[in-house]
Design a protein around this motif. Structure first.
Motif, PDB file in Angstrom:
ATOM      1  N   THR A 127      -3.353  -8.135   3.908  1.00 45.64           N
ATOM      2  CA  THR A 127      -3.148  -7.901   2.481  1.00 45.64           C
ATOM      3  C   THR A 127      -1.853  -7.112   2.304  1.00 45.64           C
ATOM      4  N   GLN A 128      -1.370  -7.066   1.082  1.00 52.86           N
ATOM      5  CA  GLN A 128      -0.188  -6.263   0.793  1.00 52.86           C
ATOM      6  C   GLN A 128      -0.451  -4.796   1.122  1.00 52.86           C
ATOM      7  N   ASN A 129      -1.652  -4.319   0.844  1.00 55.86           N
ATOM      8  CA  ASN A 129      -2.000  -2.935   1.144  1.00 55.86           C
ATOM      9  C   ASN A 129      -1.917  -2.656   2.650  1.00 55.86           C
ATOM     10  N   GLN A 130      -2.395  -3.588   3.470  1.00 57.45           N
ATOM     11  CA  GLN A 130      -2.310  -3.399   4.927  1.00 57.45           C
ATOM     12  C   GLN A 130      -0.862  -3.360   5.399  1.00 57.45           C
ATOM     13  N   SER A 164      -1.371   3.296  16.460  1.00 52.95           N
ATOM     14  CA  SER A 164      -2.384   2.309  16.850  1.00 52.95           C
ATOM     15  C   SER A 164      -3.817   2.726  16.497  1.00 52.95           C
ATOM     16  N   ILE A 165      -4.012   3.960  16.051  1.00 56.51           N
ATOM     17  CA  ILE A 165      -5.346   4.397  15.630  1.00 56.51           C
ATOM     18  C   ILE A 165      -5.900   3.473  14.546  1.00 56.51           C
ATOM     19  N   LEU A 166      -5.027   2.943  13.699  1.00 55.19           N
ATOM     20  CA  LEU A 166      -5.471   2.067  12.609  1.00 55.19           C
ATOM     21  C   LEU A 166      -5.602   0.600  13.028  1.00 55.19           C
ATOM     22  N   ALA A 167      -5.349   0.287  14.290  1.00 55.95           N
ATOM     23  CA  ALA A 167      -5.347  -1.110  14.741  1.00 55.95           C
ATOM     24  C   ALA A 167      -6.680  -1.817  14.514  1.00 55.95           C
ATOM     25  N   GLU A 168      -7.781  -1.101  14.624  1.00 54.58           N
ATOM     26  CA  GLU A 168      -9.089  -1.737  14.445  1.00 54.58           C
ATOM     27  C   GLU A 168      -9.343  -2.169  13.002  1.00 54.58           C
ATOM     28  N   SER A 169      -8.749  -1.460  12.053  1.00 54.86           N
ATOM     29  CA  SER A 169      -9.002  -1.773  10.647  1.00 54.86           C
ATOM     30  C   SER A 169      -7.802  -2.419   9.946  1.00 54.86           C
ATOM     31  N   ASN A 170      -6.681  -2.553  10.645  1.00 53.92           N
ATOM     32  CA  ASN A 170      -5.475  -3.099  10.025  1.00 53.92           C
ATOM     33  C   ASN A 170      -4.825  -4.075  11.006  1.00 53.92           C
ATOM     34  N   ASN A 171      -4.892  -5.369  10.678  1.00 53.38           N
ATOM     35  CA  ASN A 171      -4.348  -6.406  11.558  1.00 53.38           C
ATOM     36  C   ASN A 171      -2.843  -6.296  11.765  1.00 53.38           C
ATOM     37  N   VAL A 172      -2.127  -5.797  10.771  1.00 50.53           N
ATOM     38  CA  VAL A 172      -0.678  -5.641  10.897  1.00 50.53           C
ATOM     39  C   VAL A 172      -0.367  -4.554  11.916  1.00 50.53           C
TER      40      VAL A 172
END
Length: 184
Positions: A127-130, A164-172
């Motif tokens: 998404t744009q937000n991600q 990379s902490i956000l990698a699980e919830s953010n595909n980008v």
């Protein structure tokens, strides 16, 4: 450390400004100078940070730099001998192919998603937000870490682990985390 930032003026890459805005002793070039002037500036600085849109052949000039004919890339193979003399950060899509082809040293990105269209091209659901979250988090972390610790190895490790902490919830973030490198 005297730092040169080459960041062709382009509103689609303004999110990269936090990388260098707070760094001391920094010269920022957004356009309006010829390639021979860029060479002189590189030689006057200890570190060069190159940011924006690019290809495997270099950092795109996006119509901001003069020349006859106007340069397609402001950073290309002609800059390699000078970039071998400085510490470098290369952040543009496919910078890895440029860095590895010319055996340059520094921090660099591979294909780095910074727009929803790029996510679509890379077949990454986003998404744009991600995309926005990824862009701003990466830029903020890199800028903050460069202020704290100018060592590029430490910067690579710390930015990579925090981003990379956000990698699980953010595909980008997941995609980009796998395309963040250092050599040298």
């Amino acid at each position: 450390m005297k730092t040169l930032v080459i960041h062709p003026k382009d509103p689609t890459t303004d999110f990269l400004k936090p990388i260098y805005q707070a760094l001391p002793d920094t010269t920022v070039v957004e356009g309006g100078v010829f390639k021979d002037e860029i060479i002189d500036l590189i030689l006057q600085h200890e570190r060069v940070i190159m940011l924006g849109h690019g290809t495997p052949s270099g950092l795109l000039a996006v119509g901001r730099f003069p020349g006859d004919p106007p340069p397609w890339n402001i950073i290309d193979h002609t800059m390699v001998p000078y970039l071998r003399q400085t510490e470098n950060i290369f952040i543009w899509c496919h910078a890895n192919r440029f860095v590895e082809q010319y055996k340059l040293k520094g921090l660099y990105s591979g294909m780095f998603i910074s727009e929803v269209e790029e996510a679509d091209y890379c077949e990454v659901e986003a998404t744009q937000n991600q995309v926005d979250t990824s862009n701003y988090l990466f830029s903020y972390l890199l800028g903050a870490q460069l202020l704290i610790d100018p060592d590029l190895r430490g910067t690579h490790q710390k930015v990579g682990s925090r981003y990379s902490i956000l990698a699980e919830s953010n595909n980008v973030v997941k995609y980009n985390s796998e395309r963040w490198f250092i050599n040298g």
